[in-house]
Motif scaffolding. Structure first.
Motif, PDB file in Angstrom:
ATOM      1  N   GLN A 173       0.696  -1.134   0.059  1.00 35.99           N
ATOM      2  CA  GLN A 173       0.091   0.013   0.047  1.00 35.99           C
ATOM      3  C   GLN A 173       0.871   1.215   0.036  1.00 35.99           C
ATOM      4  N   GLY A 174       0.324   2.295  -0.414  1.00 32.74           N
ATOM      5  CA  GLY A 174       1.047   3.582  -0.302  1.00 32.74           C
ATOM      6  C   GLY A 174       1.619   3.885  -1.751  1.00 32.74           C
ATOM      7  N   GLN A 175       2.224   5.091  -1.754  1.00 34.95           N
ATOM      8  CA  GLN A 175       2.661   5.428  -2.809  1.00 34.95           C
ATOM      9  C   GLN A 175       4.302   5.075  -3.203  1.00 34.95           C
ATOM     10  N   PRO A 176       4.653   4.676  -4.444  1.00 30.52           N
ATOM     11  CA  PRO A 176       5.736   4.212  -4.616  1.00 30.52           C
ATOM     12  C   PRO A 176       6.840   5.176  -4.275  1.00 30.52           C
ATOM     13  N   SER A 177       8.090   4.491  -3.804  1.00 26.42           N
ATOM     14  CA  SER A 177       9.130   5.390  -3.282  1.00 26.42           C
ATOM     15  C   SER A 177      10.288   5.806  -4.358  1.00 26.42           C
ATOM     16  N   ARG A 178       9.911   5.385  -5.540  1.00 24.62           N
ATOM     17  CA  ARG A 178      10.890   5.665  -6.796  1.00 24.62           C
ATOM     18  C   ARG A 178      10.151   6.901  -7.458  1.00 24.62           C
ATOM     19  N   ASP A 213      14.377  18.018  -4.180  1.00 30.25           N
ATOM     20  CA  ASP A 213      14.315  18.080  -2.671  1.00 30.25           C
ATOM     21  C   ASP A 213      14.975  16.922  -2.018  1.00 30.25           C
ATOM     22  N   ARG A 214      14.594  15.598  -2.714  1.00 30.79           N
ATOM     23  CA  ARG A 214      15.006  14.377  -2.126  1.00 30.79           C
ATOM     24  C   ARG A 214      16.715  14.113  -2.046  1.00 30.79           C
ATOM     25  N   ARG A 215      17.141  15.083  -3.188  1.00 31.82           N
ATOM     26  CA  ARG A 215      18.833  15.095  -3.357  1.00 31.82           C
ATOM     27  C   ARG A 215      19.230  16.180  -2.509  1.00 31.82           C
ATOM     28  N   GLY A 216      18.470  16.882  -1.930  1.00 30.14           N
ATOM     29  CA  GLY A 216      19.055  18.197  -1.166  1.00 30.14           C
ATOM     30  C   GLY A 216      19.325  19.252  -2.056  1.00 30.14           C
TER      31      GLY A 216
END
Length: 146
Positions: free
Chosen positions: A69-74, A121-124
């Protein structure tokens, strides 16, 4: 605490996770044995649409277990990381909209600016816009005056 309030609280807690694989198997087995979907749902105290969805997926794929369940992390942009970072190195003041346009034109990837922002944002990686004019030292500047 009233019984109806307790029932609502219990239902909210139960909805946060998948129902057991054992229950899925029993519902599917009942439908396979000739029980209607509606009757199987009533017997096992689940939704009619849930019983129908479980059985349809079982018929089509043979799967009985719950999917993640949930959104894919990729991100769909992960495969284009080098391209996007190259755009930023080439032009450090590139906007999100420009990155989106270049992705569509050169890579055929459709993405929203918010998707690009989340990828960065995930990469800063952050962008700060520079002021067009230097701040006045003699007169205070405010956003309302501009």
């Amino acid at each position: 605490m009233s019984d109806s309030l307790l029932l609502v609280i219990c239902q909210e807690v139960m909805m946060t996770r998948s129902l057991s694989g054992d229950l899925r198997g029993r519902v599917i087995a009942a439908i396979e044995d000739g029980v209607s979907t509606r009757e199987a749902a009533r017997r096992f105290r689940i939704g009619i649409s849930t019983a129908g969805a479980w059985y349809r997926r079982y018929r089509e794929t043979g799967e009985m277990e719950a999917r993640k369940q949930g959104q894919p992390s990729r991100s769909k942009l992960d495969a284009h990381e080098a391209f996007i970072l190259g755009l930023i190195n080439e032009a450090p003041d590139v906007t999100l909209a420009e990155i989106v346009e270049r992705l569509a034109a050169e890579r055929g990837v459709q993405a929203a600016p918010s998707t690009v922002w989340l990828f960065l944002d995930r990469r800063g990686i952050t962008f700060k816009k520079r002021r067009r004019t230097p701040q006045s030292s003699s007169v205070p500047m405010s956003c309302a005056a501009a």
